[in-house]
Design a protein around this motif. Structure first.
Motif, PDB file in Angstrom:
ATOM      1  N   ILE A 132       0.931  -1.685  -0.023  1.00 52.16           N
ATOM      2  CA  ILE A 132       0.138   0.089  -0.207  1.00 52.16           C
ATOM      3  C   ILE A 132       0.917   1.582   0.310  1.00 52.16           C
ATOM      4  CG2 ILE A 132      -2.198  -0.839   1.042  1.00 52.16           C
ATOM      5  CD1 ILE A 132      -0.814   0.057   3.476  1.00 52.16           C
ATOM      6  N   TYR A 133       2.516   1.199   0.136  1.00 51.62           N
ATOM      7  CA  TYR A 133       3.505   2.239   0.280  1.00 51.62           C
ATOM      8  C   TYR A 133       2.641   3.077  -0.645  1.00 51.62           C
ATOM      9  CZ  TYR A 133       7.034   5.159   1.582  1.00 51.62           C
ATOM     10  OH  TYR A 133       7.964   5.472   1.734  1.00 51.62           O
ATOM     11  N   ASP A 134       2.867   2.612  -2.198  1.00 47.39           N
ATOM     12  CA  ASP A 134       2.359   4.394  -3.416  1.00 47.39           C
ATOM     13  C   ASP A 134       1.627   4.351  -2.899  1.00 47.39           C
ATOM     14  OD1 ASP A 134       4.990   2.763  -3.719  1.00 47.39           O
ATOM     15  OD2 ASP A 134       4.630   2.077  -6.407  1.00 47.39           O
ATOM     16  N   GLY A 143       9.998  15.782  -2.238  1.00 45.93           N
ATOM     17  CA  GLY A 143      11.378  15.517  -2.488  1.00 45.93           C
ATOM     18  C   GLY A 143      12.068  14.643  -3.221  1.00 45.93           C
ATOM     19  N   ARG A 144      11.640  13.444  -3.839  1.00 43.76           N
ATOM     20  CA  ARG A 144      11.804  12.605  -4.311  1.00 43.76           C
ATOM     21  C   ARG A 144      11.780  13.777  -5.930  1.00 43.76           C
ATOM     22  NH1 ARG A 144       7.637  10.040  -3.097  1.00 43.76           N
ATOM     23  NH2 ARG A 144       8.309   8.625  -1.567  1.00 43.76           N
ATOM     24  N   ARG A 145      10.974  14.224  -6.434  1.00 46.31           N
ATOM     25  CA  ARG A 145      11.768  15.606  -7.486  1.00 46.31           C
ATOM     26  C   ARG A 145      12.732  16.342  -7.443  1.00 46.31           C
ATOM     27  NH1 ARG A 145       7.056  14.435 -11.356  1.00 46.31           N
ATOM     28  NH2 ARG A 145       8.144  15.219 -12.661  1.00 46.31           N
ATOM     29  N   VAL A 197      20.197   5.183  -0.814  1.00 41.69           N
ATOM     30  CA  VAL A 197      20.270   4.318   0.202  1.00 41.69           C
ATOM     31  C   VAL A 197      18.507   4.165   1.103  1.00 41.69           C
ATOM     32  CG1 VAL A 197      20.917   3.547   2.430  1.00 41.69           C
ATOM     33  CG2 VAL A 197      22.307   4.815   0.889  1.00 41.69           C
ATOM     34  N   GLY A 198      17.719   3.350   0.766  1.00 42.99           N
ATOM     35  CA  GLY A 198      16.424   3.076   1.231  1.00 42.99           C
ATOM     36  C   GLY A 198      15.649   3.325  -0.046  1.00 42.99           C
ATOM     37  N   VAL A 199      16.022   2.491  -1.213  1.00 42.11           N
ATOM     38  CA  VAL A 199      14.633   3.057  -2.045  1.00 42.11           C
ATOM     39  C   VAL A 199      13.498   2.975  -2.231  1.00 42.11           C
ATOM     40  CG1 VAL A 199      15.485   0.534  -3.183  1.00 42.11           C
ATOM     41  CG2 VAL A 199      15.207   2.419  -5.050  1.00 42.11           C
ATOM     42  N   ILE A 258      19.613   0.504  -2.336  1.00 41.81           N
ATOM     43  CA  ILE A 258      19.473  -0.853  -1.945  1.00 41.81           C
ATOM     44  C   ILE A 258      18.684  -0.718  -0.739  1.00 41.81           C
ATOM     45  CG2 ILE A 258      22.029  -1.171  -1.426  1.00 41.81           C
ATOM     46  CD1 ILE A 258      21.343  -0.325   1.871  1.00 41.81           C
ATOM     47  N   ASP A 259      18.037  -1.773  -0.238  1.00 42.98           N
ATOM     48  CA  ASP A 259      17.128  -1.596   1.020  1.00 42.98           C
ATOM     49  C   ASP A 259      16.948  -2.767   1.724  1.00 42.98           C
ATOM     50  OD1 ASP A 259      14.226   0.721   0.970  1.00 42.98           O
ATOM     51  OD2 ASP A 259      14.133  -1.874   1.810  1.00 42.98           O
ATOM     52  N   PHE A 260      16.717  -2.382   3.587  1.00 41.95           N
ATOM     53  CA  PHE A 260      16.395  -3.566   3.651  1.00 41.95           C
ATOM     54  C   PHE A 260      15.517  -4.384   3.465  1.00 41.95           C
ATOM     55  CE2 PHE A 260      15.937  -5.326   8.101  1.00 41.95           C
ATOM     56  CZ  PHE A 260      17.494  -6.371   8.408  1.00 41.95           C
ATOM     57  N   SER A 261      13.712  -4.192   3.321  1.00 45.56           N
ATOM     58  CA  SER A 261      13.201  -4.757   2.889  1.00 45.56           C
ATOM     59  C   SER A 261      12.589  -5.088   1.535  1.00 45.56           C
ATOM     60  CB  SER A 261      11.811  -3.757   3.142  1.00 45.56           C
ATOM     61  OG  SER A 261      10.751  -4.934   2.975  1.00 45.56           O
ATOM     62  N   MET A 286      20.047  -5.084   1.244  1.00 42.56           N
ATOM     63  CA  MET A 286      21.556  -4.205   1.978  1.00 42.56           C
ATOM     64  C   MET A 286      21.110  -3.575   3.411  1.00 42.56           C
ATOM     65  SD  MET A 286      24.761  -2.790   0.134  1.00 42.56           S
ATOM     66  CE  MET A 286      24.806  -3.655  -1.079  1.00 42.56           C
ATOM     67  N   ASP A 287      22.345  -3.934   4.371  1.00 39.46           N
ATOM     68  CA  ASP A 287      21.350  -2.919   5.573  1.00 39.46           C
ATOM     69  C   ASP A 287      22.649  -1.016   5.238  1.00 39.46           C
ATOM     70  OD1 ASP A 287      21.335  -2.423   8.266  1.00 39.46           O
ATOM     71  OD2 ASP A 287      21.619  -3.632   8.689  1.00 39.46           O
ATOM     72  N   ALA A 288      21.731  -0.386   5.481  1.00 40.94           N
ATOM     73  CA  ALA A 288      22.355   0.611   5.318  1.00 40.94           C
ATOM     74  C   ALA A 288      23.717   0.936   6.213  1.00 40.94           C
ATOM     75  CB  ALA A 288      21.624   1.974   5.613  1.00 40.94           C
ATOM     76  N   ARG A 289      23.566  -0.270   7.221  1.00 41.28           N
ATOM     77  CA  ARG A 289      24.877   0.321   8.529  1.00 41.28           C
ATOM     78  C   ARG A 289      25.984  -0.311   8.015  1.00 41.28           C
ATOM     79  NH1 ARG A 289      21.374  -2.618  13.114  1.00 41.28           N
ATOM     80  NH2 ARG A 289      21.054  -3.464  12.451  1.00 41.28           N
ATOM     81  N   ALA A 333      18.964  10.038   0.633  1.00 37.89           N
ATOM     82  CA  ALA A 333      18.345   9.003   1.086  1.00 37.89           C
ATOM     83  C   ALA A 333      17.104   9.974   1.531  1.00 37.89           C
ATOM     84  CB  ALA A 333      19.682   8.964   3.110  1.00 37.89           C
ATOM     85  N   MET A 334      15.705   8.984   1.346  1.00 39.60           N
ATOM     86  CA  MET A 334      14.885   9.924   1.286  1.00 39.60           C
ATOM     87  C   MET A 334      14.036   9.143   2.377  1.00 39.60           C
ATOM     88  SD  MET A 334      14.351  11.157  -2.641  1.00 39.60           S
ATOM     89  CE  MET A 334      14.518   9.832  -3.173  1.00 39.60           C
ATOM     90  N   HIS A 335      13.522   9.721   3.414  1.00 39.44           N
ATOM     91  CA  HIS A 335      12.004   9.539   4.579  1.00 39.44           C
ATOM     92  C   HIS A 335      12.968   7.496   4.417  1.00 39.44           C
ATOM     93  CE1 HIS A 335       9.808  12.123   2.527  1.00 39.44           C
ATOM     94  NE2 HIS A 335      10.348  11.934   1.241  1.00 39.44           N
ATOM     95  N   LEU A 336      14.465   7.628   4.848  1.00 39.99           N
ATOM     96  CA  LEU A 336      14.944   7.235   5.451  1.00 39.99           C
ATOM     97  C   LEU A 336      15.886   6.780   6.895  1.00 39.99           C
ATOM     98  CD1 LEU A 336      17.066   3.888   5.147  1.00 39.99           C
ATOM     99  CD2 LEU A 336      18.839   5.219   4.228  1.00 39.99           C
TER     100      LEU A 336
HETATM  101  C1  LIG Z   1       9.562   5.258   4.349  1.00 36.10           C
HETATM  102  S1  LIG Z   1      10.437   4.089   3.243  1.00 36.10           S
HETATM  103  C2  LIG Z   1      10.751   5.654   2.499  1.00 36.10           C
HETATM  104  C3  LIG Z   1      11.084   4.306   0.795  1.00 36.10           C
HETATM  105  C4  LIG Z   1      12.227   5.331  -0.814  1.00 36.10           C
HETATM  106  N1  LIG Z   1      13.268   6.327  -0.519  1.00 36.10           N
HETATM  107  C5  LIG Z   1      10.623   7.062  -0.488  1.00 36.10           C
HETATM  108  O1  LIG Z   1      11.022   7.684  -0.453  1.00 36.10           O
HETATM  109  O2  LIG Z   1       9.721   6.524  -0.833  1.00 36.10           O
HETATM  110  C6  LIG Z   1      11.922   3.573   4.614  1.00 36.10           C
HETATM  111  C7  LIG Z   1      13.005   2.255   3.653  1.00 36.10           C
HETATM  112  O3  LIG Z   1      14.228   2.066   4.132  1.00 36.10           O
HETATM  113  C8  LIG Z   1      14.437   0.572   4.906  1.00 36.10           C
HETATM  114  N2  LIG Z   1      15.198   0.825   5.692  1.00 36.10           N
HETATM  115  C9  LIG Z   1      14.703   0.879   6.977  1.00 36.10           C
HETATM  116  N3  LIG Z   1      16.348   0.446   7.744  1.00 36.10           N
HETATM  117  C10 LIG Z   1      17.176  -0.338   6.708  1.00 36.10           C
HETATM  118  C11 LIG Z   1      18.222   0.007   6.687  1.00 36.10           C
HETATM  119  N4  LIG Z   1      18.811  -0.316   7.745  1.00 36.10           N
HETATM  120  N5  LIG Z   1      19.287  -1.018   5.488  1.00 36.10           N
HETATM  121  C12 LIG Z   1      18.242  -0.476   4.202  1.00 36.10           C
HETATM  122  N6  LIG Z   1      16.895  -0.173   4.428  1.00 36.10           N
HETATM  123  C13 LIG Z   1      16.847   0.285   5.368  1.00 36.10           C
HETATM  124  C14 LIG Z   1      13.051   0.362   4.484  1.00 36.10           C
HETATM  125  O4  LIG Z   1      13.135  -1.182   4.648  1.00 36.10           O
HETATM  126  C15 LIG Z   1      11.587   0.898   3.352  1.00 36.10           C
HETATM  127  O5  LIG Z   1      11.402   0.377   2.313  1.00 36.10           O
END
Ligand SMILES: C[S@@+](CC[C@H](N)C(=O)[O-])C[C@H]1O[C@@H](n2cnc3c(N)ncnc32)[C@H](O)[C@@H]1O
Length: 205
Positions: free
Chosen positions: A16-18, A28-30, A46-48, A66-69, A94-97, A111-114
């Motif tokens: 449902i995210y989109d 922000g994306r634009r 990062v966190g795409v 990259i994204d964790f989910s 991948m984990d952003a850490r 990094a948007m909303h990450l």
């Molecule tokens: C609110 S969403 C933002 C997604 C996208 N950047 C956007 O603007 O629509 C946050 C994203 O961060 C990812 N995320 C959270 N922790 C993370 C981590 N440690 N490493 C990579 N991605 C991560 C989540 O899986 C999720 O897809």
């Protein structure tokens, strides 16, 4: 948030995210992709997430995401295939850490909303700085906590629900300002109520 909470929260968000959070965060994306398109080069997002920004990068920009989910990434991969986004060269879990890229790999890291989602935002900023080339830029779009007003009150009310809603509603901007190699070069509010903020940080050359 904890890694387990990220996995379960974004498994719920993915379908449902989109049409929900994704829909109210386009500004922000634009803006960030416009800045990237003017700068050129190799980009790491990062966190795409579901890949909402991917169609906005210019065709000559080489984008890695990259994204964790896995569930969010699955949707990003579907967009790349459906819209034939050949400038997206790689989408990886991948984990952003702990970014699995050599130092100085990218001209821009986005990094948007990450940053209010990740378990250790200071470490994530350090990693983004590490993989950014000297003289390169880091673009952050996020909601940051405010000190006063009814929105600040709401942010505090929702804060204990972070693991369930999927982000920290009262995340302070100062937490990500401590990386020595990075200098803040631009800060601007993206919406009328100041809900989302754009930051541009430059890595020392
Ligand atoms: C609110 S969403 C933002 C997604 C996208 N950047 C956007 O603007 O629509 C946050 C994203 O961060 C990812 N995320 C959270 N922790 C993370 C981590 N440690 N490493 C990579 N991605 C991560 C989540 O899986 C999720 O897809």
């Amino acid at each position: 948030m904890t890694p387990d909470a990220i996995t379960s929260s974004y498994r719920r968000w993915a379908p449902i995210y989109d049409m929900t959070f994704g829909r109210i965060t386009h500004a922000g994306r634009r803006h960030a992709t416009h800045v990237v398109n003017q700068s050129g080069g190799r980009v790491l997002e990062v966190g795409v997430g579901t890949g909402l920004a991917l169609p906005y990068y210019a065709p000559e920009i080489e984008v890695t995401g990259i994204d964790f989910s896995d569930e969010m990434l699955e949707r990003a991969r579907a967009k790349v295939a459906e819209e034939n986004l050949s400038h997206v060269t790689e989408l990886r879990q991948m984990d952003a850490r702990a970014l699995d890229f050599p130092d100085a790999s990218f001209d821009t890291v986005v990094a948007m909303h990450l940053i209010s989602v990740v378990p250790d935002p200071e470490q994530v900023m350090a990693e983004m700085a590490r993989v950014c080339k000297p003289g390169g830029q880091i673009l952050v779009v996020n909601h940051f906590a405010r000190d006063e007003g009814w929105l600040a009150w709401l942010e505090r009310k929702f804060a204990p629900l972070a693991n369930w809603i999927g982000w920290h509603s009262n995340f302070p901007k100062d937490r990500i300002m401590g990386v020595e190699a990075l200098r803040l070069t631009e800060e601007r509010s993206l919406t009328a109520l100041g809900l989302f903020t754009y930051l541009r940080l430059e890595k020392a050359a």
